[in-house]
Each structure stands twice: as structure tokens, then as C-alpha cells.
Design a protein around this motif. Structure first.
Motif, short mmCIF file in Angstrom:
data_model
loop_
_atom_site.label_atom_id
_atom_site.label_comp_id
_atom_site.label_asym_id
_atom_site.label_seq_id
_atom_site.Cartn_x
_atom_site.Cartn_y
_atom_site.Cartn_z
N LEU A 135 10.46 37.84 35.99
CA LEU A 135 9.58 37.22 36.61
C LEU A 135 8.46 36.39 35.93
N ASP A 136 7.81 37.38 35.37
CA ASP A 136 6.49 37.04 34.59
C ASP A 136 7.39 35.98 33.24
N ASP A 137 8.18 36.14 32.74
CA ASP A 137 8.75 35.48 31.78
C ASP A 137 9.16 34.03 32.45
N VAL A 138 9.73 33.91 33.39
CA VAL A 138 10.10 32.65 34.04
C VAL A 138 8.72 31.76 34.51
N PHE A 139 7.79 32.56 35.19
CA PHE A 139 6.56 31.74 35.34
C PHE A 139 5.85 31.41 34.21
N ARG A 140 5.63 32.20 33.08
CA ARG A 140 5.37 31.64 31.81
C ARG A 140 6.06 30.50 31.21
N LEU A 141 7.24 30.48 31.33
CA LEU A 141 8.11 29.39 30.81
C LEU A 141 7.84 28.09 31.50
N LEU A 142 7.80 28.28 32.78
CA LEU A 142 7.70 27.04 33.74
C LEU A 142 6.18 26.58 34.11
N ALA A 143 5.14 27.43 33.17
CA ALA A 143 3.75 26.87 33.50
C ALA A 143 3.66 25.49 32.78
N ASN A 144 4.47 25.08 31.92
CA ASN A 144 4.21 23.84 31.17
C ASN A 144 5.22 22.92 31.78
N ALA A 145 4.67 21.55 31.87
CA ALA A 145 5.40 20.62 32.77
C ALA A 145 6.55 20.18 31.82
N ARG A 146 6.40 19.99 30.40
CA ARG A 146 7.51 19.78 29.73
C ARG A 146 8.61 20.56 29.65
N ARG A 147 8.21 21.85 29.65
CA ARG A 147 9.38 22.89 29.54
C ARG A 147 10.18 22.92 30.86
N ARG A 148 9.34 22.59 32.13
CA ARG A 148 10.19 22.44 33.22
C ARG A 148 11.20 21.61 33.39
N GLU A 149 10.87 20.64 32.78
CA GLU A 149 11.56 19.12 32.61
C GLU A 149 12.90 19.69 31.78
N ILE A 150 12.58 20.34 30.79
CA ILE A 150 13.61 20.61 29.73
C ILE A 150 14.78 21.70 30.48
N VAL A 151 14.14 22.60 31.02
CA VAL A 151 14.84 23.58 31.73
C VAL A 151 15.92 22.94 32.92
N ALA A 152 15.00 21.93 33.62
CA ALA A 152 15.86 21.36 34.65
C ALA A 152 17.22 20.57 34.06
N VAL A 153 16.87 19.73 32.98
CA VAL A 153 18.04 19.28 32.28
C VAL A 153 19.11 20.01 31.99
N LEU A 154 18.73 21.20 31.27
CA LEU A 154 19.58 22.14 30.90
C LEU A 154 20.22 22.85 31.98
N ASP A 155 19.61 23.03 33.03
CA ASP A 155 20.04 24.07 34.27
C ASP A 155 21.15 23.03 35.02
N SER A 156 20.85 21.73 34.92
CA SER A 156 21.65 20.64 35.87
C SER A 156 22.69 19.94 35.02
N SER A 157 22.95 20.66 33.87
CA SER A 157 24.07 19.95 32.77
C SER A 157 25.39 20.56 33.25
N ASP A 158 26.48 19.90 33.26
CA ASP A 158 27.84 20.35 33.86
C ASP A 158 28.08 21.41 32.37
#
Length: 112
Positions: free
Chosen positions: A19-42
Motif C-alpha cells: 500500500l505504501d508503494d502504491v501511494f508513493r507511486l500515485l503521489a505524482n499527478a503525471r504518474r497517476r495519468e500514466i498508470v491510468a492509461v496503462l491500467d485501462s489499456s485492453d
């Protein structure tokens, strides 16, 4: 600490994240955007250039070259260090592995 398995498209465990890793990763807006694109990819892979071509408006005003450099030298290596991606720097191919905890947090903050 809450741990979550990181799996490939066949359900094979590739690692785990906390959980700490996930929060650290998502603390940055650009990384949230990148992960959202990756996570929503088919597909389970994406080209690096697609991440640069799909801005959601949270760019922080960075120039295109600075955004590309930050992606290549900061954001993708952080995802790779956590075991969420494999990044081929030569071809620009990114293979994404699923983490249900990360997906759940993204859904909770509603970036999609």
C-alpha cells in the motif's frame, strides 16, 4: 502492511506491491495519468510514445522534451522498480502487469 500480487495476463504472479508503494507511486499527478492509461489499456503492452500522446491535461506545463525525459528517466523506472512494468528502452515497448490494489486505488480516486 497490505500487500497485493502483481500478475500477468495469465494470472502468473510476477511480484507484489504494498500500500505504501502504491501511494508513493500515485503521489505524482503525471504518474497517476500514466498508470491510468496503462491500467485501462485492453492489451498488456503499450508503446512509450502513446503515453506521451495521451495527455489528460495534468501536464504541469512541462515542455514536450522535458515530459519525454521525465517519462523515460523517472516515471517508467519507478514503475519498473516496483515490478509493475517491463520497459524496453530501445524499442519503447512497455509491458504492464496488473495489480488489483493499484487498480482499486485508481478507481477510488476516479481518474478514468
Amino acid at each position: 502492511m497490505t500487500e497485493c500480487l502483481i500478475t500477468d495476463e495469465d494470472g502468473v504472479v510476477q511480484g507484489s506491491c504494498g500500500l505504501d508503494d502504491v501511494f508513493r507511486l500515485l503521489a505524482n499527478a503525471r504518474r497517476r495519468e500514466i498508470v491510468a492509461v496503462l491500467d485501462s489499456s485492453d492489451a498488456n503492452w503499450i508503446e512509450r510514445d502513446r503515453l506521451l500522446a495521451d495527455p489528460s491535461g495534468t501536464d504541469d506545463g512541462m515542455e514536450a522534451i522535458e515530459a519525454r525525459d521525465a517519462l523515460h528517466h523517472v516515471h517508467l523506472p519507478m514503475l519498473e522498480d516496483l515490478g509493475l512494468i517491463e520497459y524496453d528502452r530501445q524499442s519503447g515497448a512497455i509491458r504492464y502487469y496488473q495489480c488489483q490494489l493499484l487498480s482499486s486505488v485508481l478507481a477510488a480516486i476516479d481518474l478514468r
